[in-house]
Design a protein around this motif. Structure first.
Motif, PDB file in Angstrom:
ATOM      1  N   ALA A 192      37.227  73.822  80.731  1.00  0.00           N
ATOM      2  CA  ALA A 192      36.567  74.435  79.621  1.00  0.00           C
ATOM      3  C   ALA A 192      35.490  73.355  79.251  1.00  0.00           C
ATOM      4  CB  ALA A 192      37.357  74.964  78.372  1.00  0.00           C
ATOM      5  N   LEU A 193      35.792  72.023  79.184  1.00  0.00           N
ATOM      6  CA  LEU A 193      34.750  70.981  78.632  1.00  0.00           C
ATOM      7  C   LEU A 193      33.697  70.916  79.782  1.00  0.00           C
ATOM      8  CD1 LEU A 193      33.987  68.820  77.179  1.00  0.00           C
ATOM      9  CD2 LEU A 193      35.570  67.440  78.328  1.00  0.00           C
ATOM     10  N   LYS A 230      29.203  65.693  73.461  1.00  0.00           N
ATOM     11  CA  LYS A 230      29.523  64.251  72.872  1.00  0.00           C
ATOM     12  C   LYS A 230      30.812  63.802  73.351  1.00  0.00           C
ATOM     13  CE  LYS A 230      25.857  63.660  70.258  1.00  0.00           C
ATOM     14  NZ  LYS A 230      24.863  62.842  70.737  1.00  0.00           N
ATOM     15  N   LEU A 231      31.802  64.496  73.946  1.00  0.00           N
ATOM     16  CA  LEU A 231      33.028  64.261  74.449  1.00  0.00           C
ATOM     17  C   LEU A 231      33.158  63.432  75.687  1.00  0.00           C
ATOM     18  CD1 LEU A 231      35.373  67.290  73.584  1.00  0.00           C
ATOM     19  CD2 LEU A 231      35.216  65.114  72.294  1.00  0.00           C
ATOM     20  N   ILE A 266      38.859  63.012  67.512  1.00  0.00           N
ATOM     21  CA  ILE A 266      37.354  63.031  68.099  1.00  0.00           C
ATOM     22  C   ILE A 266      36.362  62.448  67.372  1.00  0.00           C
ATOM     23  CG2 ILE A 266      38.045  65.090  69.397  1.00  0.00           C
ATOM     24  CD1 ILE A 266      35.948  66.690  67.265  1.00  0.00           C
ATOM     25  N   ARG A 267      35.358  61.954  67.921  1.00  0.00           N
ATOM     26  CA  ARG A 267      34.181  61.376  67.348  1.00  0.00           C
ATOM     27  C   ARG A 267      33.661  62.334  66.554  1.00  0.00           C
ATOM     28  NH1 ARG A 267      30.077  59.137  71.540  1.00  0.00           N
ATOM     29  NH2 ARG A 267      28.740  59.319  70.054  1.00  0.00           N
ATOM     30  N   SER A 268      33.210  62.257  65.221  1.00  0.00           N
ATOM     31  CA  SER A 268      32.859  63.204  64.350  1.00  0.00           C
ATOM     32  C   SER A 268      31.749  64.161  64.833  1.00  0.00           C
ATOM     33  CB  SER A 268      32.482  62.700  62.978  1.00  0.00           C
ATOM     34  OG  SER A 268      33.614  62.053  62.445  1.00  0.00           O
ATOM     35  N   HIS A 288      37.688  53.342  70.245  1.00  0.00           N
ATOM     36  CA  HIS A 288      37.633  53.107  71.575  1.00  0.00           C
ATOM     37  C   HIS A 288      37.224  54.227  72.457  1.00  0.00           C
ATOM     38  CE1 HIS A 288      39.081  48.577  71.157  1.00  0.00           C
ATOM     39  NE2 HIS A 288      39.764  49.275  70.222  1.00  0.00           N
ATOM     40  N   PHE A 289      37.251  55.541  71.741  1.00  0.00           N
ATOM     41  CA  PHE A 289      37.360  56.598  72.532  1.00  0.00           C
ATOM     42  C   PHE A 289      36.621  57.609  72.002  1.00  0.00           C
ATOM     43  CE2 PHE A 289      41.523  54.494  73.141  1.00  0.00           C
ATOM     44  CZ  PHE A 289      41.275  54.227  74.509  1.00  0.00           C
TER      45      PHE A 289
END
Length: 689
Positions: A634-635, A594-595, A584-586, A567-568
């Protein structure tokens, strides 16, 4: 309050300039004005070093600065002293520059800057050099007398001012009285057209372009603008189009100072002949010609020169003010993350008694303090101090508690507070044990019901350009729905802070089409259990606890994460002093952008990060909120996942060592943001689970 609260970021801004532009020194007033998005007008310094004789050069420079201030903008005179490029010369520095022997001063254009800096020389910046420096530090408006151009016989000699090329490649708006009369104005305008420069006249009859000493060069330009607001509107569109070239605004000399065209033409002919006779060429032509014309006209041209520069400064200041005001209205200044959540006045009690703390009605000796709190507010203040820009949407009453809370908050966080005079400002009593661990929180949160759907719709402009929305769970379910609807409308990812185990599942009662915009979240173990139950509809009978053996803790936490990870994009499960377990998504492991992606996530990777050890803890009430602020900063600055986690740990560390939930200052003097988290990056442990 604003100056005090922003001092940490002001210092950061100074260090950022020194790292990115090590030869540029920005005056503290200019740094602060840039940070607060106040109107600023850049001013060149060749009028001091080469354009005018002493003492008129100094007098004019100071009068021009005064003119800018009188029209509610901040002057930033740019010059070079002993190899240091100064943005915002002090009066002492301006006098030093003015009184240096002329033979020791270099008229600096783009080509001269490397040599002047390397040789630690001094000089005045031309239009071209001033544009470069202004753009580097973020100043958008520049006022000068007149720009350089194609010289007479330039089609033969190829003598073309670097100002024209700079206008074609540096996005700064130049306000001037056109091209100096001593030049070939038609060919100059043709050259500017070739360079793609937007050229306009300002309050000019018939839309003709001025020619410095007179109001009419005989050349028309594509548009004439009648007010500062009109110019600001044009400049706003120019910025939005991101054309990467400059804009030239031609302001006619005040009528009472304008010369007769025939008189000035005759003076120019004489001066031109003298220049050729004496073999004057290159960048020496303009100062020679202006000086000779001043002599021929018995000083009248000098007075006209002074008058037009002052007038241009006034017009530029008006434009800068209109652009700044319009930027707020259009939301340009709100290209920053939004936090929607609680603002609370925290009363904290740290037990000093040796007795074991129990809820048994006994009286315990304690140390009492009050501070600004609330998860949303804490995160917003952390982002403000680290990133510099944030909008906080929160609610307070109009009572004494609100006054206390406002005094403890940076002024920049207060502009979007919703005030409900019928409600009490949120108040929490927080109980810590002898070790600083939070044991109990009692809170009155009713005022946050004032964050209604209507109130959020009124703030729609703030959402329209935000890169990220941060939402805490203290707001109502309807407010969450409205926040997520705005996220959907403007396609903005949401970072969800669950806040508390009892309310962590609230947003997941809403339709999936809304909650799919929640792309990142940071639950603790209790909140993670609640969220898993809310999403799956199944009870979690065996939940991880932070006092487990680490291997078992990580395995059980990973099992919970796998139930909801699809879902995230990113779930940051906080594990107390063990660290964080992140799912995290790979594809985000190598591409942190992608985050923030709104596309569905596929396979997930689980990574464990153990933080550097900390010997002392003052209190842990805001460590999680500070982690959020560091990670988010940072993101948004496009750092890698490891760097985002390290920034989160560094920020949590500062909070753990602070008396209040948010550290008074995160970044130490002499550090950049990148320096700030390096010790955590070097010492934290990471492994795949």
């Amino acid at each position: 309050m604003l100056l005090s609260a922003s001092r940490g970021f002001g210092a950061l801004l100074c260090r950022r300039y020194s790292k990115q532009h090590p030869h540029v020194v920005v005056h503290p007033e200019i740094r602060q004005a840039l940070f607060e998005k106040q109107p600023i007008v850049a001013l060149e310094s060749t009028i001091i070093t080469h354009g005018m004789p002493v003492p008129q050069n100094v007098e004019t420079a100071l009068k021009v600065e005064q003119e800018v201030r009188q029209h509610r903008a901040i002057p930033a005179t740019i010059g070079i002293l002993d190899g240091r490029i100064k943005v915002g010369l002090t009066q002492e520095e301006l006098l030093r520059l003015a009184h240096k022997p002329r033979e020791q001063l270099i008229k600096c254009s783009r080509r001269d800057l490397p040599y002047v800096v390397a040789a630690r020389q001094s000089g005045g910046t031309t239009v071209a050099a001033t544009m470069i420096v202004a753009h580097q530090v973020g100043i958008r408006i520049f006022a000068t007398g007149g720009i350089g151009g194609v010289h007479r016989e330039g089609h033969v000699t190829m003598d073309v001012s670097a100002d024209l090329v700079e206008l074609g490649r540096t996005p700064v708006a130049v306000v001037c009285s056109g091209v100096k009369s001593i030049l070939d104005i038609p060919r100059t305008l043709e050259y500017l057209e070739t360079q793609g420069v937007c050229v306009a006249s300002y309050q000019s009859e018939g839309g003709v372009f001025p020619d410095f000493y007179t109001r009419d060069s005989g050349c028309k330009v594509p548009c004439n603008l009648e007010s500062a607001a009109d110019v600001a509107k044009l400049l706003r569109s120019w910025q939005e189009l991101n054309l990467r070239s400059g804009v030239l605004i031609g302001v006619p000399i005040p009528e009472e100072f304008a010369a007769e065209k025939s008189d000035i033409a005759a003076a120019i002919e004489v001066a031109n002949e003298e220049a050729q006779t004496h073999g004057i060429s290159g960048k020496e032509v303009t100062p020679f010609m202006l000086s000779h014309i001043a002599s021929v006209t018995k000083g009248r041209s000098l007075q006209a020169n002074i008058a037009l520069i002052k007038n241009n400064a006034a017009v530029a200041a008006q434009i800068a003010c209109a652009l700044a005001a319009g930027s707020v209205e259009s939301g340009e200044s709100n290209k920053k993350p939004i936090v929607v959540g609680a603002s609370i006045l925290d009363l904290s009690f740290r037990v000093k008694d040796t007795h074991t703390l129990q809820t048994d009605g006994a009286t315990y000796k304690s140390e009492a303090k009050y501070a600004a709190g609330g998860v949303g507010r804490n995160i917003a203040e952390g982002i403000y101090k680290l990133y510099g820009d944030v909008n906080l949407i929160s609610a307070v009453g109009s009572d004494h508690f609100a006054q206390m809370l406002r005094q403890l908050m940076p002024a920049a966080l207060q502009s979007n507070l919703i005030v409900n005079a019928q409600q009490t400002t949120s108040l929490c009593s927080v109980i810590f044990d002898q070790l600083g661990d939070c044991k109990l929180i009692l809170g009155d949160m009713d005022v946050h019901e004032s964050i209604t759907s209507a109130a959020l719709e009124d703030k729609q402009q703030l959402f329209s350009q935000a890169p990220l929305i941060v939402m805490d769970s203290n707001i109502s379910e309807s407010a969450m729905a409205s926040t997520l609807q705005l996220a959907q409308q403007f396609e903005i990812p949401v970072f969800f802070e669950p806040t508390d185990m009892f309310i962590a599942g609230k947003p997941f009662q809403l339709p999936a089409k809304l909650t799919r915009h929640i792309r990142l979240l940071k639950p603790n173990l209790h909140e993670l259990k609640t969220i898993v139950e809310a999403i799956t509809g199944q009870s979690v009978t065996q939940a991880p606890e932070k006092d487990m053996e680490q291997a078992e803790l990580l395995n059980q936490t990973k099992t919970l994460l796998q139930k909801i990870d699809k879902h995230f994009n990113c779930i940051i499960a906080t594990l107390g002093n063990h660290g964080v377990l992140i799912s995290i998504r790979s594809d985000a492991e190598s591409d942190q952008s992608k985050l923030l992606a709104l596309t569905p996530s596929g396979e997930h990777t689980t990574l464990f990060y153990a933080p550097p050890k900390l010997q002392q803890i003052v209190n842990d009430s805001g460590a999680g909120d500070s982690f959020c602020a560091g990670f988010i900063t940072a993101l948004l600055k496009q750092h890698t996942l490891d760097e985002c986690v390290a920034a989160g740990f560094a920020s949590a560390e500062r909070a753990l060592l602070s008396d209040s939930a948010v550290a008074a200052e995160y970044i130490q003097e002499g550090d950049s943001f990148e320096d700030y988290f390096q010790h955590c990056l070097a010492n934290m442990q990471r492994r795949r689970i």
